[in-house]
Write a protein that holds these residues in place. Structure first.
Motif, PDB file in Angstrom:
ATOM      1  N   SER A 273       0.759  -0.986   0.089  1.00  0.00           N
ATOM      2  CA  SER A 273      -0.218  -0.093   0.001  1.00  0.00           C
ATOM      3  C   SER A 273       0.779   1.298  -0.131  1.00  0.00           C
ATOM      4  O   SER A 273       2.009   1.193   0.999  1.00  0.00           O
ATOM      5  CB  SER A 273      -1.011  -0.078   1.057  1.00  0.00           C
TER       6      SER A 273
ATOM      7  N   PHE B 131      -5.938  -4.129   2.384  1.00  0.00           N
ATOM      8  CA  PHE B 131      -6.311  -2.805   2.670  1.00  0.00           C
ATOM      9  C   PHE B 131      -7.563  -2.474   3.023  1.00  0.00           C
ATOM     10  O   PHE B 131      -7.993  -1.637   4.132  1.00  0.00           O
ATOM     11  CB  PHE B 131      -5.896  -1.996   1.416  1.00  0.00           C
TER      12      PHE B 131
ATOM     13  N   THR C  31      -3.060   0.393  -3.705  1.00  0.00           N
ATOM     14  CA  THR C  31      -2.269  -0.781  -3.379  1.00  0.00           C
ATOM     15  C   THR C  31      -1.801  -1.359  -4.662  1.00  0.00           C
ATOM     16  O   THR C  31      -2.590  -1.095  -5.983  1.00  0.00           O
ATOM     17  CB  THR C  31      -3.615  -2.004  -2.738  1.00  0.00           C
TER      18      THR C  31
END
Length: 203
Positions: free
Chosen positions: A92, A158, A193
């Motif tokens: 990320s 995420f 991401t």
């Protein structure tokens, strides 16, 4: 950061950079959620990310046409999280800046002691180390956070992060959550991401 075909980029640019002094490794990554609209974005979107791990005295070359480059150095505070022993295959990327230059330290303190701290404490499945970096020129984006992941589903990891933090500190309408999610000095430049495609070590 580039929209160029990744095979051409790897064939042309990666060997060129790896031959430079103080370059250790290159990795290249696929954008897992291009044009995401759930977070603000200032920088242009792109398909692929290349990351070069370099020494402190590395001099960044000018990027070629169709490539946007940024040079960051590790911030003086340590990263937070765990070392799982598994390879980093997800990432990320978070790029932020203060709204005003004099707010840079306030933003850095919030990121380290509030935002990243709670993410590390909830131990998001798939997350490993979260490492802060600072722009080598002092310009925009001022700070970079690398959230390393050992999962091949980085976007799923995420998306699980915020609910886990909410379970720990409170829901979206609480002061604690608002303090975690946004600082008065925060300007979000880019968040997304990435999944690792390949890597190459310098010779």
């Amino acid at each position: 950061m580039t929209d160029r075909p990744i095979d051409a980029y790897v064939a042309e640019r990666v060997p060129e950079v790896l031959e430079l002094p103080h370059v250790e490794r290159a990795t290249w990554w696929r954008n897992e959620r291009r044009d995401r609209d759930d977070l603000p974005r200032v920088l242009p979107e792109f398909d692929h990310l290349a990351v070069y791990e370099v020494g402190d005295v590395f001099a960044a070359p000018a990027p070629p046409e169709g490539v946007h480059g940024h040079h960051f150095r590790r911030y003086r505070r340590p990263g937070q999280g765990i070392i799982s022993g598994r390879p980093t295959i997800g990432l990320s990327l978070v790029l932020i800046s203060p709204k005003q230059p004099e707010q840079a330290q306030d933003l850095r303190d919030w990121a380290d002691f509030v935002h990243i701290r709670h993410i590390a404490e909830v131990a998001v499945p798939g997350y490993t180390m979260i490492t802060p970096y600072e722009n080598a020129t002092g310009g925009d984006p001022r700070f970079m956070h690398f959230y390393e992941m050992d999962t091949d589903e980085p976007e799923r990891a995420f998306k699980s992060m915020t609910p886990l933090v909410m379970d720990r500190i409170g829901g979206a309408d609480t002061d604690a959550f608002k303090h975690w999610a946004f600082a008065p000095s925060l300007r979000i430049m880019y968040v997304n991401t990435f999944a690792r495609i390949g890597e190459r070590l310098a010779s």
